[in-house]
Scaffold this motif. Structure first.
Motif, PDB file in Angstrom:
ATOM      1  N   GLY A  19       0.787  -1.233   0.000  1.00 20.50           N
ATOM      2  CA  GLY A  19       0.000   0.000   0.000  1.00 20.50           C
ATOM      3  C   GLY A  19       0.818   1.281   0.000  1.00 20.50           C
ATOM      4  N   THR A  20       2.103   1.203  -0.295  1.00 25.25           N
ATOM      5  CA  THR A  20       2.905   2.422  -0.306  1.00 25.25           C
ATOM      6  C   THR A  20       2.480   3.333  -1.448  1.00 25.25           C
ATOM      7  OG1 THR A  20       4.520   0.879  -1.137  1.00 25.25           O
ATOM      8  CG2 THR A  20       5.089   2.024   0.886  1.00 25.25           C
ATOM      9  N   SER A  21       2.776   4.592  -1.281  1.00 27.60           N
ATOM     10  CA  SER A  21       2.210   5.598  -2.168  1.00 27.60           C
ATOM     11  C   SER A  21       2.631   5.435  -3.633  1.00 27.60           C
ATOM     12  CB  SER A  21       2.617   6.979  -1.686  1.00 27.60           C
ATOM     13  OG  SER A  21       4.021   7.049  -1.691  1.00 27.60           O
ATOM     14  N   TYR A  22       3.756   4.780  -3.871  1.00 28.37           N
ATOM     15  CA  TYR A  22       4.185   4.672  -5.277  1.00 28.37           C
ATOM     16  C   TYR A  22       3.471   3.578  -6.033  1.00 28.37           C
ATOM     17  CZ  TYR A  22       7.380   3.074  -1.723  1.00 28.37           C
ATOM     18  OH  TYR A  22       7.898   2.647  -0.561  1.00 28.37           O
ATOM     19  N   GLU A  23       2.557   2.895  -5.384  1.00 32.17           N
ATOM     20  CA  GLU A  23       1.736   1.946  -6.150  1.00 32.17           C
ATOM     21  C   GLU A  23       0.774   2.744  -6.991  1.00 32.17           C
ATOM     22  OE1 GLU A  23      -0.310  -1.284  -4.523  1.00 32.17           O
ATOM     23  OE2 GLU A  23       1.518  -2.341  -3.972  1.00 32.17           O
ATOM     24  N   LYS A  24       1.070   2.844  -8.259  1.00 29.19           N
ATOM     25  CA  LYS A  24       0.265   3.729  -9.099  1.00 29.19           C
ATOM     26  C   LYS A  24      -1.059   3.107  -9.513  1.00 29.19           C
ATOM     27  CE  LYS A  24       3.646   6.826 -11.035  1.00 29.19           C
ATOM     28  NZ  LYS A  24       4.155   7.370 -12.285  1.00 29.19           N
ATOM     29  N   GLY A  25      -1.142   1.813  -9.489  1.00 29.00           N
ATOM     30  CA  GLY A  25      -2.387   1.165  -9.879  1.00 29.00           C
ATOM     31  C   GLY A  25      -2.151   0.062 -10.883  1.00 29.00           C
ATOM     32  N   LYS A  26      -3.209  -0.697 -11.149  1.00 28.95           N
ATOM     33  CA  LYS A  26      -3.085  -1.844 -12.054  1.00 28.95           C
ATOM     34  C   LYS A  26      -3.791  -1.545 -13.370  1.00 28.95           C
ATOM     35  CE  LYS A  26      -3.653  -5.153  -8.316  1.00 28.95           C
ATOM     36  NZ  LYS A  26      -4.444  -6.342  -8.006  1.00 28.95           N
ATOM     37  N   PHE A  27      -3.119  -1.884 -14.436  1.00 26.23           N
ATOM     38  CA  PHE A  27      -3.631  -1.612 -15.780  1.00 26.23           C
ATOM     39  C   PHE A  27      -3.719  -2.925 -16.555  1.00 26.23           C
ATOM     40  CE2 PHE A  27      -3.919  -0.050 -20.017  1.00 26.23           C
ATOM     41  CZ  PHE A  27      -4.307   1.284 -19.963  1.00 26.23           C
ATOM     42  N   LEU A  28      -4.913  -3.265 -16.954  1.00 25.85           N
ATOM     43  CA  LEU A  28      -5.119  -4.477 -17.749  1.00 25.85           C
ATOM     44  C   LEU A  28      -5.269  -4.056 -19.205  1.00 25.85           C
ATOM     45  CD1 LEU A  28      -5.936  -7.619 -17.349  1.00 25.85           C
ATOM     46  CD2 LEU A  28      -8.241  -6.783 -17.761  1.00 25.85           C
ATOM     47  N   ILE A  29      -4.539  -4.686 -20.104  1.00 27.07           N
ATOM     48  CA  ILE A  29      -4.615  -4.250 -21.508  1.00 27.07           C
ATOM     49  C   ILE A  29      -4.784  -5.443 -22.442  1.00 27.07           C
ATOM     50  CG2 ILE A  29      -2.091  -4.232 -21.885  1.00 27.07           C
ATOM     51  CD1 ILE A  29      -2.564  -1.568 -23.489  1.00 27.07           C
ATOM     52  N   ALA A  30      -5.541  -5.239 -23.513  1.00 29.51           N
ATOM     53  CA  ALA A  30      -5.769  -6.331 -24.469  1.00 29.51           C
ATOM     54  C   ALA A  30      -6.181  -5.771 -25.823  1.00 29.51           C
ATOM     55  CB  ALA A  30      -6.887  -7.237 -23.957  1.00 29.51           C
TER      56      ALA A  30
ATOM     57  N   VAL B 124       1.236  -3.775 -15.004  1.00 32.06           N
ATOM     58  CA  VAL B 124       0.535  -4.002 -16.261  1.00 32.06           C
ATOM     59  C   VAL B 124       0.311  -5.490 -16.484  1.00 32.06           C
ATOM     60  CG1 VAL B 124       0.647  -3.761 -18.763  1.00 32.06           C
ATOM     61  CG2 VAL B 124       1.431  -1.890 -17.313  1.00 32.06           C
ATOM     62  N   LYS B 125      -0.914  -5.850 -16.831  1.00 34.91           N
ATOM     63  CA  LYS B 125      -1.177  -7.213 -17.258  1.00 34.91           C
ATOM     64  C   LYS B 125      -1.635  -7.148 -18.699  1.00 34.91           C
ATOM     65  CE  LYS B 125      -3.052 -11.558 -15.783  1.00 34.91           C
ATOM     66  NZ  LYS B 125      -1.735 -12.188 -15.662  1.00 34.91           N
ATOM     67  N   ASP B 126      -0.850  -7.805 -19.556  1.00 31.65           N
ATOM     68  CA  ASP B 126      -1.134  -7.767 -20.982  1.00 31.65           C
ATOM     69  C   ASP B 126      -1.727  -9.108 -21.404  1.00 31.65           C
ATOM     70  OD1 ASP B 126      -1.145  -7.599 -23.710  1.00 31.65           O
ATOM     71  OD2 ASP B 126       0.923  -6.885 -23.911  1.00 31.65           O
ATOM     72  N   LEU B 127      -2.989  -9.088 -21.852  1.00 36.31           N
ATOM     73  CA  LEU B 127      -3.645 -10.352 -22.214  1.00 36.31           C
ATOM     74  C   LEU B 127      -3.350 -10.754 -23.658  1.00 36.31           C
ATOM     75  CD1 LEU B 127      -7.169  -9.886 -20.555  1.00 36.31           C
ATOM     76  CD2 LEU B 127      -5.167 -11.019 -19.601  1.00 36.31           C
ATOM     77  N   GLY B 128      -2.680  -9.884 -24.411  1.00 33.80           N
ATOM     78  CA  GLY B 128      -2.298 -10.249 -25.783  1.00 33.80           C
ATOM     79  C   GLY B 128      -3.319  -9.796 -26.810  1.00 33.80           C
ATOM     80  N   ILE B 129      -3.375 -10.555 -27.914  1.00 33.36           N
ATOM     81  CA  ILE B 129      -4.239 -10.173 -29.041  1.00 33.36           C
ATOM     82  C   ILE B 129      -5.436 -11.108 -29.123  1.00 33.36           C
ATOM     83  CG2 ILE B 129      -2.472  -9.138 -30.493  1.00 33.36           C
ATOM     84  CD1 ILE B 129      -2.136 -11.835 -31.891  1.00 33.36           C
ATOM     85  N   ASP B 130      -6.444 -10.693 -29.911  1.00 29.92           N
ATOM     86  CA  ASP B 130      -7.572 -11.573 -30.220  1.00 29.92           C
ATOM     87  C   ASP B 130      -8.205 -12.128 -28.936  1.00 29.92           C
ATOM     88  OD1 ASP B 130      -9.298 -13.033 -31.793  1.00 29.92           O
ATOM     89  OD2 ASP B 130      -7.867 -14.625 -32.268  1.00 29.92           O
ATOM     90  N   VAL B 131      -8.400 -11.248 -27.962  1.00 29.14           N
ATOM     91  CA  VAL B 131      -8.851 -11.723 -26.649  1.00 29.14           C
ATOM     92  C   VAL B 131     -10.388 -11.638 -26.544  1.00 29.14           C
ATOM     93  CG1 VAL B 131      -8.562 -11.491 -24.159  1.00 29.14           C
ATOM     94  CG2 VAL B 131      -6.716 -10.779 -25.671  1.00 29.14           C
ATOM     95  N   PRO B 132     -11.056 -12.769 -26.328  1.00 29.21           N
ATOM     96  CA  PRO B 132     -12.514 -12.759 -26.205  1.00 29.21           C
ATOM     97  C   PRO B 132     -12.972 -11.993 -24.966  1.00 29.21           C
ATOM     98  CG  PRO B 132     -11.670 -15.017 -26.433  1.00 29.21           C
ATOM     99  CD  PRO B 132     -10.496 -14.116 -26.197  1.00 29.21           C
ATOM    100  N   ALA B 133     -14.165 -11.410 -25.055  1.00 25.94           N
ATOM    101  CA  ALA B 133     -14.723 -10.630 -23.944  1.00 25.94           C
ATOM    102  C   ALA B 133     -14.727 -11.448 -22.653  1.00 25.94           C
ATOM    103  CB  ALA B 133     -16.140 -10.182 -24.299  1.00 25.94           C
TER     104      ALA B 133
END
Ligand code: B12
Lengths: 488, 227
Positions: free
Chosen positions: B99-110, B135-144
């Motif tokens: 929980g330290t302040s530099y935790e900017k947040g989580k970003f999910l991308i696809a 960052v979590k990158d799910l890659g390409i062609d990712v179903p809903a």
């Protein structure tokens, strides 16, 4: 048009070509292509390929067999029989067509050039116009129809039937099960050909495209197997590495097509361009280093003695301009001289394949005529001179004064097209195969290629020169557009 | 090497985009010499405060940004430095107090289903990771379905969706609809890709459209500041 043997250029020696071929075979046999289509993987294995996890490894003898089996002549018929032609792998005959799947139409308005989303009406207008332009030999679908995806093929076929009398390349087949309907609408399958982007770079077979290729080849229709690598993002930044990967991706298509049907009517469509690593990574279609690479791919295709669908003349410019003229003329000249047979995307294209424009079709028609005449009148002249003469004449025709500064810029571009910046040797080949392997086996492959491009970037792989910026005189275009009839 | 020397060296290798011993770095000469990953591990072993490492990352990336602005650095240089910091964060993270302040947040991308384009998405993912986000990158062609499953599991603050085809824009619309329907109203949704626009984002209920990675970073920082 026909070019003389003296005009045909070979920028690599035959041993350098052999090196690229051997490197390609290493890519295919060591790294292979990811195939998640079970039937296609099985088919390839039954012909001698091996499986390694989800990748299919293609041995050299399969590649060479496909090259031997594949069709060497392909006939393209047309509703107007006068427009039909044959592509013969060993001949220096070039035919020109449109290209696309552009998103936008660029139109001239009182406030300058305006972009609008393209749709079915634009397709009609472009087809009608190109049917009347003398330097358009065939039509590749320039824009798609604005209809739901499952109706796209049928709608497109109807418009082609109604507005074109030239050989028809429908490019992308959206729904495989609509192929019969499409052929029925067109009336004669001999008029029709397609393009399939079978392999996504780097080295992943697209499953739906595999099914489409199968449907097209089973019907014995001509199909261009396309790969458009972007050096620095989807392929090595090095020209040696990019050529090997591109070649592997296209030849994989030859192996598959000829496994489905030996003697398949396949054309080689290799478009190894670069990524703009100076800015945002966007593709550079018509810059000198990309022209060089596409020319090399064209020459590689001729080295294999197979029919070549080259791509030449996609400007990076957003609208008709002096710069676009200079890019297109340089590109056509080198691709013609490299031995391209069936040259698509040659007319109308702007904005890195994202836009087309009626004005640009007319401009390109006029410019192509100049280029053809240069080749015809100067049978033994070097391509660098032909390119220079054609660029200067083309620019002048549209009202641009070509001063010494512009000439110098044009010369620098020609030099970049002709100059090799890398060694063609075993070491470089091995290094590039390693980079490709790393990119293929890691997620986010494009970042691998980008990181590996830093040194090349500083060695000047991407041409940096000056844009040619000067207003165009479009009187000729107006006259021509007034003389043709196109649907309102 | 003193602590300061080590931190200086770390800043230098990040600037040179030297990720680990295996890569050649900016000038092609650095293979075999300790890169970011090795130096970060060494610093932690030597007991250097992880917060000091984070400061060094920030300082290095600031310089990278300046060099990019001035035209000395190019996209691949920025990507390589971004990757240095992204990888280094993964090493430092477990050592930080929760929980330290530099935790900017989580970003999910696809990249959404039906779409295979990923060059732009990869640039965005690398740059955001380099700016200190998870960052979590799910890659390409990712179903809903997969995107929703990942949201449930990973609990991102931000979701990024990429579509380069007019035909896959409708898929993007479906994904946004599903995310909202499942009650994730707090997640900020970023979209990008050539045919998309802010107008389209508004229409489908996404929060932000970004024309490139820089705009994505800027908007992301603004959204974070605002919350
Ligand atoms: C490279 C490319 C390909 C490569 C992709 C390789 C890869 N690994 O990505 C390959 C060859 C595989 C390919 C295939 C196809 N492509 Co394509 N492709 C392109 C091309 C030339 C460049 C895209 C690119 O990488 N740009 C560079 C990157 C850096 O820019 P970017 O993607 O826009 O990303 C930036 C921003 O948009 C933003 N961004 C992007 N995503 C996100 C996400 C978030 C969350 C945020 C915040 C920001 C953001 O930030 C990025 C970084 O600055 C474009 C044309 C163009 N100039 O855009 C066509 C284009 C997108 N493709 C097109 C087409 C038609 C296809 C095919 C259908 C071709 C075919 N006939 O089979 C197939 C489809 C495959 C599929 N199912 O997806 C068309 C789309 C037209 C349309 N009407 O939809 C285009 C516009 C070209 C054209 N006119 O023909 N393609």
């Amino acid at each position: 048009m026909i070019i003389s043997d003296a005009q045909q250029i070979k920028m690599l020696s035959s041993s350098e070509m052999d090196l690229i071929h051997e490197g390609t075979c290493r890519v295919l046999s060591q790294i292979g292509v990811k195939v998640t289509h079970e039937d296609i993987a099985e088919l390839l294995v039954s012909k001698g390929a091996q499986r390694k996890g989800d990748r299919v490894l293609i041995p050299k003898n399969m590649v060479e067999k496909a090259l031997a089996d594949t069709a060497k002549t392909i006939q393209f018929d047309a509703p107007n029989p006068d427009y039909g032609f044959t592509v013969n792998a060993s001949e220096n005959q070039a035919k020109f067509g449109t290209g696309g799947q552009a998103l936008y139409m660029v139109e001239r308005t009182s406030e300058g050039w305006k972009e609008k989303l393209a749709g079915a009406h634009d397709l009609k207008q472009i087809l009608a116009l190109c049917d009347q332009l003398e330097n358009v030999d065939f039509i590749t679908r320039p824009v798609e129809c604005d209809v739901p995806e499952d109706q796209m093929d049928v709608e497109k076929a109807k418009i082609f039937r109604d507005y074109s009398s030239k050989p028809m390349n429908l490019a992308n087949l959206f729904k495989r099960d609509r192929l019969d309907e499409v052929l029925d609408i067109i009336g004669d399958p001999a008029y029709v050909s397609f393009i399939v982007c079978l392999v996504s770079s780097p080295l992943v077979m697209d499953t739906p495209s595999g099914d489409k290729l199968k449907a097209i080849v089973e019907k014995d229709l001509p199909v261009a197997i396309s790969s458009c690598t972007q050096g620095g993002s989807t392929a090595p930044f090095s020209e040696v590495g990019e050529l090997m990967q591109l070649n592997a991706e296209v030849l994989f298509g030859y192996v598959l097509a000829n496994a489905i049907r030996p003697g398949a009517k396949v054309l080689y469509r290799g478009i190894p361009i670069t990524s703009n690593l100076y800015s945002d990574g966007s593709p550079r279609w018509c810059q000198p280093e990309s022209i060089r690479r596409v020319a090399l791919a064209t020459q590689l295709c001729r080295y294999y003695n197979i029919p070549c669908c080259a791509t030449a003349g996609v400007s990076d410019e957003a609208e008709p301009s002096a710069q676009a003229i200079s890019e297109k003329v340089l590109c056509w000249t080198y691709i013609i001289a490299s031995g391209g047979h069936y040259i698509n995307s040659a007319l109308g294209m702007l904005n890195q394949v994202m836009s087309v424009s009626l004005d640009q079709y007319v401009i390109d028609d006029i410019l192509l005529k100049i280029v053809k005449e240069k080749f015809k009148k100067n049978e033994s002249k070097e391509v660098s001179h032909l390119a220079m003469d054609a660029m200067v004449e083309g620019l002048k025709l549209f009202g641009i004064t070509v001063d010494e500064k512009i000439e110098e810029e044009l010369r620098a571009r020609i030099e970049h097209v002709e100059k090799s910046l890398e060694p063609y040797n075993e070491d470089n080949v091995s290094q590039q195969v390693d980079i490709i392997e790393k990119a293929v086996t890691q997620s986010g492959g494009s970042t691998v290629f980008m990181k590996a491009s830093r040194v090349g970037l500083r060695k000047g792989y991407l041409y940096t020169g000056n844009r040619i910026d000067s207003p165009l005189d479009l009187t000729r275009v107006d006259e021509r557009l007034e003389a043709v009839s196109i649907p309102e | 090497m003193s602590e300061q020397e080590l931190l200086n060296e770390l800043e230098h290798v990040i600037l040179m985009g030297h990720i680990n011993e295996e890569d050649e770095g900016l000038d092609g000469t650095m293979q075999g010499t300790p890169g970011t990953e090795e130096l970060v591990k060494k610093a932690l072993e030597e007991g250097i405060d992880p917060e000091k490492l984070l400061k060094t990352f920030g300082k290095a990336m600031e310089k990278v940004g300046e060099k990019f602005e001035s035209g000395e650095f190019f996209l691949p240089d920025m990507m390589a430095s971004g990757e240095c910091v992204g990888n280094a964060m993964e090493i430092v993270e477990p050592k930080l107090a929760a929980g330290t302040s530099y935790e900017k947040g989580k970003f999910l991308i696809a990249t959404v289903q039906g779409d295979l384009h990923d060059i732009g998405k990869n640039i965005v993912a690398t740059m955001i990771k380099g700016a200190g986000y998870h960052v979590k990158d799910l890659g390409i062609d990712v179903p809903a379905d997969n995107i929703l499953e990942a949201i449930k599991e990973y609990e991102p603050n931000f979701v990024g969706l990429s579509a380069l085809l007019t035909t896959t824009m409708t898929e993007m619309e479906q994904v946004v609809k599903r995310i909202r329907e499942e009650g994730y109203s707090d997640i900020k949704i970023f979209i990008g890709g050539v045919p998309t626009s802010q107008e389209f984002a508004d229409k489908i209920g996404a929060d932000h459209h970004c024309k490139d990675a820089m705009e994505a970073l800027n908007k992301l920082e603004k959204v974070r500041d605002a919350s």
